[in-house]
Design a protein around this motif. Structure first.
Motif, PDB file in Angstrom:
ATOM      1  N   VAL A  93       0.842  -1.210   0.000  1.00  0.00           N
ATOM      2  CA  VAL A  93       0.000   0.000   0.000  1.00  0.00           C
ATOM      3  C   VAL A  93       0.871   1.252   0.000  1.00  0.00           C
ATOM      4  N   ALA A  94       1.907   1.288   0.837  1.00  0.00           N
ATOM      5  CA  ALA A  94       2.780   2.453   0.898  1.00  0.00           C
ATOM      6  C   ALA A  94       3.513   2.665  -0.415  1.00  0.00           C
ATOM      7  N   GLY A  95       4.009   1.579  -1.014  1.00  0.00           N
ATOM      8  CA  GLY A  95       4.767   1.720  -2.249  1.00  0.00           C
ATOM      9  C   GLY A  95       3.908   2.095  -3.438  1.00  0.00           C
ATOM     10  N   TYR A  96       2.669   1.625  -3.498  1.00  0.00           N
ATOM     11  CA  TYR A  96       1.837   1.892  -4.667  1.00  0.00           C
ATOM     12  C   TYR A  96       1.220   3.294  -4.620  1.00  0.00           C
ATOM     13  N   TYR A  97       0.664   3.672  -3.484  1.00  0.00           N
ATOM     14  CA  TYR A  97      -0.035   4.961  -3.409  1.00  0.00           C
ATOM     15  C   TYR A  97       0.933   6.125  -3.211  1.00  0.00           C
ATOM     16  N   GLY A  98       2.027   5.915  -2.493  1.00  0.00           N
ATOM     17  CA  GLY A  98       2.995   6.975  -2.291  1.00  0.00           C
ATOM     18  C   GLY A  98       2.393   8.178  -1.561  1.00  0.00           C
ATOM     19  N   GLY A  99       3.046   9.307  -1.678  1.00  0.00           N
ATOM     20  CA  GLY A  99       2.539  10.549  -1.097  1.00  0.00           C
ATOM     21  C   GLY A  99       2.334  10.480   0.397  1.00  0.00           C
ATOM     22  N   ARG A 100       1.206  11.002   0.848  1.00  0.00           N
ATOM     23  CA  ARG A 100       0.913  11.060   2.274  1.00  0.00           C
ATOM     24  C   ARG A 100       0.744   9.664   2.873  1.00  0.00           C
ATOM     25  N   VAL A 101       0.145   8.751   2.104  1.00  0.00           N
ATOM     26  CA  VAL A 101      -0.019   7.372   2.603  1.00  0.00           C
ATOM     27  C   VAL A 101       1.341   6.745   2.869  1.00  0.00           C
ATOM     28  N   ASP A 102       2.255   6.927   1.943  1.00  0.00           N
ATOM     29  CA  ASP A 102       3.603   6.384   2.107  1.00  0.00           C
ATOM     30  C   ASP A 102       4.299   7.018   3.310  1.00  0.00           C
ATOM     31  N   THR A 103       4.124   8.302   3.487  1.00  0.00           N
ATOM     32  CA  THR A 103       4.766   8.996   4.618  1.00  0.00           C
ATOM     33  C   THR A 103       4.249   8.472   5.951  1.00  0.00           C
ATOM     34  N   ILE A 104       2.936   8.310   6.077  1.00  0.00           N
ATOM     35  CA  ILE A 104       2.354   7.843   7.343  1.00  0.00           C
ATOM     36  C   ILE A 104       2.826   6.422   7.657  1.00  0.00           C
ATOM     37  N   ILE A 105       2.764   5.535   6.666  1.00  0.00           N
ATOM     38  CA  ILE A 105       3.159   4.144   6.904  1.00  0.00           C
ATOM     39  C   ILE A 105       4.664   4.053   7.182  1.00  0.00           C
ATOM     40  N   SER A 106       5.465   4.821   6.483  1.00  0.00           N
ATOM     41  CA  SER A 106       6.918   4.777   6.705  1.00  0.00           C
ATOM     42  C   SER A 106       7.272   5.257   8.105  1.00  0.00           C
ATOM     43  N   ARG A 107       6.599   6.327   8.570  1.00  0.00           N
ATOM     44  CA  ARG A 107       6.876   6.798   9.929  1.00  0.00           C
ATOM     45  C   ARG A 107       6.388   5.782  10.965  1.00  0.00           C
ATOM     46  N   LEU A 108       5.310   5.083  10.645  1.00  0.00           N
ATOM     47  CA  LEU A 108       4.836   4.024  11.551  1.00  0.00           C
ATOM     48  C   LEU A 108       5.860   2.892  11.632  1.00  0.00           C
ATOM     49  N   MET A 109       6.461   2.546  10.487  1.00  0.00           N
ATOM     50  CA  MET A 109       7.523   1.540  10.493  1.00  0.00           C
ATOM     51  C   MET A 109       8.699   1.988  11.370  1.00  0.00           C
ATOM     52  N   ASP A 110       9.084   3.243  11.224  1.00  0.00           N
ATOM     53  CA  ASP A 110      10.195   3.755  12.028  1.00  0.00           C
ATOM     54  C   ASP A 110       9.868   3.694  13.521  1.00  0.00           C
TER      55      ASP A 110
ATOM     56  N   ILE B 180      10.975  -4.013   2.739  1.00  0.00           N
ATOM     57  CA  ILE B 180      11.376  -4.751   1.535  1.00  0.00           C
ATOM     58  C   ILE B 180      10.274  -4.701   0.478  1.00  0.00           C
ATOM     59  N   VAL B 181       9.027  -4.965   0.899  1.00  0.00           N
ATOM     60  CA  VAL B 181       7.907  -4.957  -0.039  1.00  0.00           C
ATOM     61  C   VAL B 181       7.684  -3.560  -0.597  1.00  0.00           C
ATOM     62  N   ARG B 182       7.826  -2.544   0.225  1.00  0.00           N
ATOM     63  CA  ARG B 182       7.662  -1.163  -0.255  1.00  0.00           C
ATOM     64  C   ARG B 182       8.680  -0.843  -1.349  1.00  0.00           C
ATOM     65  N   GLY B 183       9.936  -1.215  -1.123  1.00  0.00           N
ATOM     66  CA  GLY B 183      10.952  -0.943  -2.131  1.00  0.00           C
ATOM     67  C   GLY B 183      10.695  -1.679  -3.432  1.00  0.00           C
ATOM     68  N   GLN B 184      10.257  -2.932  -3.360  1.00  0.00           N
ATOM     69  CA  GLN B 184       9.942  -3.684  -4.565  1.00  0.00           C
ATOM     70  C   GLN B 184       8.730  -3.096  -5.290  1.00  0.00           C
ATOM     71  N   THR B 185       7.743  -2.626  -4.510  1.00  0.00           N
ATOM     72  CA  THR B 185       6.538  -2.060  -5.118  1.00  0.00           C
ATOM     73  C   THR B 185       6.842  -0.754  -5.838  1.00  0.00           C
ATOM     74  N   LEU B 186       7.751   0.049  -5.302  1.00  0.00           N
ATOM     75  CA  LEU B 186       8.127   1.294  -5.970  1.00  0.00           C
ATOM     76  C   LEU B 186       8.684   1.034  -7.366  1.00  0.00           C
ATOM     77  N   ALA B 187       9.389  -0.076  -7.536  1.00  0.00           N
ATOM     78  CA  ALA B 187       9.920  -0.420  -8.854  1.00  0.00           C
ATOM     79  C   ALA B 187       8.855  -1.046  -9.754  1.00  0.00           C
ATOM     80  N   LEU B 188       7.942  -1.828  -9.163  1.00  0.00           N
ATOM     81  CA  LEU B 188       6.948  -2.533  -9.965  1.00  0.00           C
ATOM     82  C   LEU B 188       5.798  -1.642 -10.427  1.00  0.00           C
ATOM     83  N   ARG B 189       5.493  -0.603  -9.670  1.00  0.00           N
ATOM     84  CA  ARG B 189       4.300   0.188 -10.002  1.00  0.00           C
ATOM     85  C   ARG B 189       4.450   0.960 -11.307  1.00  0.00           C
ATOM     86  N   GLU B 190       5.667   1.114 -11.821  1.00  0.00           N
ATOM     87  CA  GLU B 190       5.890   1.806 -13.087  1.00  0.00           C
ATOM     88  C   GLU B 190       6.035   0.856 -14.261  1.00  0.00           C
ATOM     89  N   ARG B 191       5.838  -0.444 -14.028  1.00  0.00           N
ATOM     90  CA  ARG B 191       5.989  -1.423 -15.107  1.00  0.00           C
ATOM     91  C   ARG B 191       4.781  -1.390 -16.041  1.00  0.00           C
TER      92      ARG B 191
END
Length: 332
Positions: free
Chosen positions: A145-162, A212-223
């Motif tokens: 979800v974080a890798g595909y939607y990006g933006g604010r969703v990615d920021t919230i989930i990434s800070r939650l991971m931290d 790991i999944v977020r990083g892979q999704t960032l590459a896959l979402r532009e395929r």
């Protein structure tokens, strides 16, 4: 000069069919990604050995209780006649090893070590697999979800991971396990201890896979296949779980095989500290805790559960390395 040989109509009609049959024999069959990965994995003898050991360990854990029932084994049966009353140590050499007790008996109580190792195997694997499944489900969903939607969703989930990664997990696990020892959520005894360990280990470890999944999704979402799905009117949930998630199975499987041994060590650590699986239930970490008092005079009791943990963790690590190379040939 000889005249050219004329062919009849029937022979002329069969010539294309013969040529087609020859072409069918020389055709190269395509292989799926799974078949390619399996062929690579089979060539890695070390990984195959690790996988075979893992299969044996899993089967022993699943069949632990039936084996005990068939052979009349009891991991908590006392054999005081095997203990020297003067030294409180097993009679004979090597911790009381004999035909009836191939790995010896524990000091003080005379319980069969082999049976307790067998009983502790399913405890360790249940906690490890349960925690891995829980962390993988949460981490995969949050990461994609974080890798595909990006933006604010990615920021919230990434800070939650931290935030989760900043928790002192060991101290937190000790505090929660010690608090819930008596009973909670309608559970007591072994079911409570197993549930608490699975929740603590799994719930607080999901950010590792999530990254790991977020990083892979960032590459896959532009395929191209994702763009094609958008162009056909596919919505976000469909793209996440029907397009992106199948392409993330490989990394998730590899990470799972490397996370399981970590969870086994974590469960053994908590049981060793006295806040995990409680006696009289056998567990590898609990056996190590009991052996601390006798390791100078009876090292056998510490060596056996230590080797059980070592072999299990090593086998899963070897399997994980082999799967990583098989599913990602660029890592070779």
């Amino acid at each position: 000069m000889t005249a050219p040989i004329e062919t009849t109509g029937a022979a002329a009609e069969t010539q294309p069919e013969a040529a087609l049959a020859g072409a069918e024999k020389g055709r190269i069959e395509g292989r799926s990604l799974g078949q390619i990965a399996w062929s690579r994995f089979k060539k890695d003898k070390v990984a195959v050995t690790g996988g075979a050991i893992v299969v044996v360990l899993v089967l022993l854990a699943i069949l632990s209780r039936p084996i005990q029932a068939v052979f009349g084994l009891d991991p908590n049966a006392f054999h005081q006649d095997l203990i020297d009353p003067n030294t409180s140590l097993p009679n004979g050499a090597w911790g009381g090893m004999s035909a009836d007790h191939p790995l010896g008996v524990d000091p003080k109580f005379g319980r069969d070590i082999a049976t307790r190792i067998l009983e502790g195997s399913w405890v360790s694997l249940v906690v490890a697999f349960g925690a891995t499944i829980l962390s993988n489900v949460i981490g995969a969903i949050m990461g994609v979800v974080a890798g595909y939607y990006g933006g604010r969703v990615d920021t919230i989930i990434s800070r939650l991971m931290d935030t989760f990664l900043a928790f002192p997990l060991l101290l937190f696990a000790i505090a929660i396990s010690a608090t819930l020892q008596g009973g909670a959520f309608g559970l007591t005894g072994l079911p409570l201890h197993l549930s608490v360990l699975i929740f603590i280990i799994g719930f607080f470890n999901w950010p590792y896979l999530g990254r790991i999944v977020r990083g892979q999704t960032l590459a896959l979402r532009e395929r191209e296949f994702v763009d094609a799905s958008r162009g056909m009117g596919a919505r976000g949930p469909y793209i996440l779980f029907r397009e992106l998630m199948p392409n993330l199975v490989g990394p998730i499987i590899v990470y799972s095989t490397l996370l399981i041994p970590t969870n086994i060590l974590f469960e053994a650590s908590l049981s060793f500290l006295g806040v995990g699986i409680q006696p009289p239930q056998a567990s590898w970490g609990g056996m190590l805790r009991e052996a601390v008092t006798f390791y100078e005079v009876d090292p056998q009791y510490m060596i056996v559960p230590g080797l059980a943990i070592f072999v299990t963790v090593l086998a899963f690590n070897l399997l994980g390395d082999g799967l990583r190379d098989a599913l990602d040939p660029r890592s070779r």
